[in-house]
Write a protein that holds these residues in place. Structure first.
Motif, mmCIF file in Angstrom:
data_model
loop_
_atom_site.group_PDB
_atom_site.id
_atom_site.type_symbol
_atom_site.label_atom_id
_atom_site.label_comp_id
_atom_site.label_asym_id
_atom_site.label_seq_id
_atom_site.Cartn_x
_atom_site.Cartn_y
_atom_site.Cartn_z
ATOM 1 N N ARG A 74 0.825 -1.205 0.000
ATOM 2 C CA ARG A 74 0.000 0.000 0.000
ATOM 3 C C ARG A 74 0.863 1.260 0.000
ATOM 4 N NH1 ARG A 74 -1.801 -2.404 4.420
ATOM 5 N NH2 ARG A 74 -1.412 -0.518 5.625
ATOM 6 N N PHE A 75 0.454 2.237 -0.808
ATOM 7 C CA PHE A 75 1.116 3.541 -0.866
ATOM 8 C C PHE A 75 0.136 4.610 -0.406
ATOM 9 C CE2 PHE A 75 2.970 1.092 -4.377
ATOM 10 C CZ PHE A 75 4.334 1.273 -4.190
ATOM 11 N N ASP A 76 0.675 5.630 0.280
ATOM 12 C CA ASP A 76 -0.122 6.820 0.569
ATOM 13 C C ASP A 76 -0.301 7.592 -0.740
ATOM 14 O OD1 ASP A 76 -0.544 9.720 1.161
ATOM 15 O OD2 ASP A 76 -0.540 8.997 3.228
ATOM 16 N N ILE A 77 -1.520 7.845 -1.129
ATOM 17 C CA ILE A 77 -1.799 8.492 -2.417
ATOM 18 C C ILE A 77 -1.279 9.928 -2.433
ATOM 19 C CG2 ILE A 77 -3.709 9.399 -3.816
ATOM 20 C CD1 ILE A 77 -5.228 6.788 -3.055
ATOM 21 N N ARG A 78 -1.332 10.619 -1.312
ATOM 22 C CA ARG A 78 -0.936 12.023 -1.279
ATOM 23 C C ARG A 78 0.577 12.212 -1.307
ATOM 24 N NH1 ARG A 78 -5.549 11.452 1.711
ATOM 25 N NH2 ARG A 78 -7.171 13.030 1.394
ATOM 26 N N THR A 79 1.304 11.293 -0.682
ATOM 27 C CA THR A 79 2.763 11.470 -0.554
ATOM 28 C C THR A 79 3.574 10.453 -1.344
ATOM 29 O OG1 THR A 79 2.924 9.997 1.368
ATOM 30 C CG2 THR A 79 2.414 12.335 1.796
ATOM 31 N N GLY A 80 2.945 9.370 -1.767
ATOM 32 C CA GLY A 80 3.661 8.293 -2.438
ATOM 33 C C GLY A 80 4.420 7.381 -1.492
ATOM 34 N N LYS A 81 4.320 7.630 -0.200
ATOM 35 C CA LYS A 81 5.091 6.835 0.760
ATOM 36 C C LYS A 81 4.641 5.381 0.770
ATOM 37 C CE LYS A 81 6.484 6.822 5.639
ATOM 38 N NZ LYS A 81 7.746 6.245 5.271
ATOM 39 N N ALA A 82 5.620 4.492 0.728
ATOM 40 C CA ALA A 82 5.348 3.065 0.850
ATOM 41 C C ALA A 82 4.981 2.775 2.301
ATOM 42 C CB ALA A 82 6.574 2.266 0.436
ATOM 43 N N MET A 83 3.803 2.190 2.524
ATOM 44 C CA MET A 83 3.261 2.062 3.867
ATOM 45 C C MET A 83 3.501 0.701 4.506
ATOM 46 S SD MET A 83 2.104 5.061 4.202
ATOM 47 C CE MET A 83 1.175 4.968 5.736
ATOM 48 N N CYS A 84 3.832 -0.306 3.717
ATOM 49 C CA CYS A 84 3.963 -1.633 4.310
ATOM 50 C C CYS A 84 4.795 -2.532 3.400
ATOM 51 C CB CYS A 84 2.576 -2.244 4.546
ATOM 52 S SG CYS A 84 1.669 -2.570 3.023
ATOM 53 N N ARG A 85 5.187 -3.661 3.923
ATOM 54 C CA ARG A 85 5.871 -4.659 3.120
ATOM 55 C C ARG A 85 4.900 -5.267 2.125
ATOM 56 N NH1 ARG A 85 9.141 -7.949 7.721
ATOM 57 N NH2 ARG A 85 8.926 -9.541 6.154
ATOM 58 N N PRO A 86 5.368 -5.745 0.980
ATOM 59 C CA PRO A 86 6.778 -5.901 0.614
ATOM 60 C C PRO A 86 7.398 -4.663 -0.017
ATOM 61 C CG PRO A 86 5.409 -6.800 -1.117
ATOM 62 C CD PRO A 86 4.470 -6.317 -0.038
ATOM 63 N N LEU A 87 6.745 -3.527 0.034
ATOM 64 C CA LEU A 87 7.271 -2.327 -0.619
ATOM 65 C C LEU A 87 8.492 -1.809 0.111
ATOM 66 C CD1 LEU A 87 3.868 -0.514 -1.206
ATOM 67 C CD2 LEU A 87 5.135 -1.938 -2.828
ATOM 68 N N ARG A 88 9.494 -1.387 -0.673
ATOM 69 C CA ARG A 88 10.688 -0.767 -0.100
ATOM 70 C C ARG A 88 10.920 0.620 -0.669
ATOM 71 N NH1 ARG A 88 14.575 -5.690 -1.101
ATOM 72 N NH2 ARG A 88 13.703 -7.163 0.369
ATOM 73 N N GLU A 89 10.275 0.912 -1.786
ATOM 74 C CA GLU A 89 10.534 2.165 -2.496
ATOM 75 C C GLU A 89 9.236 2.950 -2.610
ATOM 76 O OE1 GLU A 89 12.008 3.408 -6.955
ATOM 77 O OE2 GLU A 89 12.617 1.463 -6.169
ATOM 78 N N ASP A 90 9.335 4.251 -2.319
ATOM 79 C CA ASP A 90 8.160 5.109 -2.448
ATOM 80 C C ASP A 90 7.761 5.247 -3.914
ATOM 81 O OD1 ASP A 90 8.254 5.461 0.279
ATOM 82 O OD2 ASP A 90 9.166 7.451 0.188
ATOM 83 N N LEU A 91 6.557 5.723 -4.106
ATOM 84 C CA LEU A 91 5.984 5.904 -5.434
ATOM 85 C C LEU A 91 6.184 7.351 -5.880
ATOM 86 C CD1 LEU A 91 4.154 4.342 -7.476
ATOM 87 C CD2 LEU A 91 2.197 5.246 -6.185
ATOM 88 N N ARG A 92 6.506 7.550 -7.139
ATOM 89 C CA ARG A 92 6.620 8.919 -7.639
ATOM 90 C C ARG A 92 5.237 9.561 -7.670
ATOM 91 N NH1 ARG A 92 9.465 11.680 -12.891
ATOM 92 N NH2 ARG A 92 8.608 13.732 -12.459
ATOM 93 N N ILE A 93 5.172 10.772 -7.183
ATOM 94 C CA ILE A 93 3.925 11.520 -7.287
ATOM 95 C C ILE A 93 4.141 12.724 -8.187
ATOM 96 C CG2 ILE A 93 2.979 10.745 -5.088
ATOM 97 C CD1 ILE A 93 3.804 13.379 -3.870
ATOM 98 N N TYR A 94 3.077 13.177 -8.793
ATOM 99 C CA TYR A 94 3.113 14.333 -9.689
ATOM 100 C C TYR A 94 2.215 15.421 -9.106
ATOM 101 C CZ TYR A 94 4.985 11.143 -13.232
ATOM 102 O OH TYR A 94 5.758 10.239 -13.917
ATOM 103 N N PRO A 95 2.606 16.685 -9.277
ATOM 104 C CA PRO A 95 1.728 17.779 -8.822
ATOM 105 C C PRO A 95 0.505 17.885 -9.713
ATOM 106 C CG PRO A 95 3.620 18.675 -9.991
ATOM 107 C CD PRO A 95 3.844 17.188 -9.903
ATOM 108 N N VAL A 96 -0.589 18.267 -9.103
ATOM 109 C CA VAL A 96 -1.862 18.423 -9.821
ATOM 110 C C VAL A 96 -2.366 19.845 -9.603
ATOM 111 C CG1 VAL A 96 -4.284 17.711 -9.872
ATOM 112 C CG2 VAL A 96 -2.489 15.990 -9.606
ATOM 113 N N LYS A 97 -2.858 20.457 -10.685
ATOM 114 C CA LYS A 97 -3.536 21.747 -10.580
ATOM 115 C C LYS A 97 -4.911 21.604 -11.209
ATOM 116 C CE LYS A 97 0.418 24.904 -10.630
ATOM 117 N NZ LYS A 97 1.088 25.997 -11.358
#
Ligand code: FES
Length: 114
Positions: A74-97
Motif C-alpha cells: 500500500r502507498f499513501d496516495i498524497r505522498t507516495g510513501k510506501a506504507m507496508c511490506r513488501p514495498l521498499r521504495e516510495d511511489l513517484r507523485i506528480y503535482p496536480v492543478k
C-alpha cells in the motif's frame, strides 16, 4: 514561474469524469499516470508499482491509500510513501492543478525525488 499554458502541464482529465475514491489510468507523453479523486481533490502518481510488474490502476483505493493488486503493498496516495511490506521504495507523485473541472498534471515538476 510556471503556468498552466506551459508544455510541462498536461491536461489529463475532467474532475467530474473521475470516479470518487477510485483510480483511473491515463497515458501522457508515453508515461502511465494514475489519477485518484479523493472527495474534491485529485492526486497523481506513477501507475507502476515500485515492487513488481503491476499497474496500480488495477488496485484498490481505501482510506487515502492505493493497494497494489499483486502483493497488496500500500502507498499513501498524497505522498507516495510506501506504507507496508513488501514495498521498499516510495511511489513517484506528480503535482496536480485544477482549473475549474480541468485536471492538469505537472510532468516535469518533481514533488518527491525518484
Ligand atoms: Fe506491487 Fe508487489 S507488485 S506489491
Amino acid at each position: 514561474m510556471s503556468t498552466l499554458t506551459d508544455a510541462s502541464w498536461a491536461l489529463v482529465a475532467l474532475r467530474n469524469d473521475l470516479p470518487a475514491d477510485s483510480v483511473t489510468a491515463v497515458t501522457v507523453d508515453g508515461r502511465e499516470i494514475a489519477l485518484y479523486r479523493l472527495a474534491d481533490e485529485v492526486f497523481a502518481t506513477a501507475n507502476a508499482c515500485t515492487h513488481g510488474n503491476a499497474r496500480l490502476c488495477d488496485g484498490f483505493v481505501e482510506a487515502g491509500e492505493i493497494e497494489c493488486p499483486l502483493h497488496q503493498g500500500r502507498f499513501d496516495i498524497r505522498t507516495g510513501k510506501a506504507m507496508c511490506r513488501p514495498l521498499r521504495e516510495d511511489l513517484r507523485i506528480y503535482p496536480v492543478k485544477l482549473d475549474g473541472e480541468r485536471v492538469y498534471v505537472g510532468l516535469n515538476h518533481s514533488v518527491n525525488p525518484q
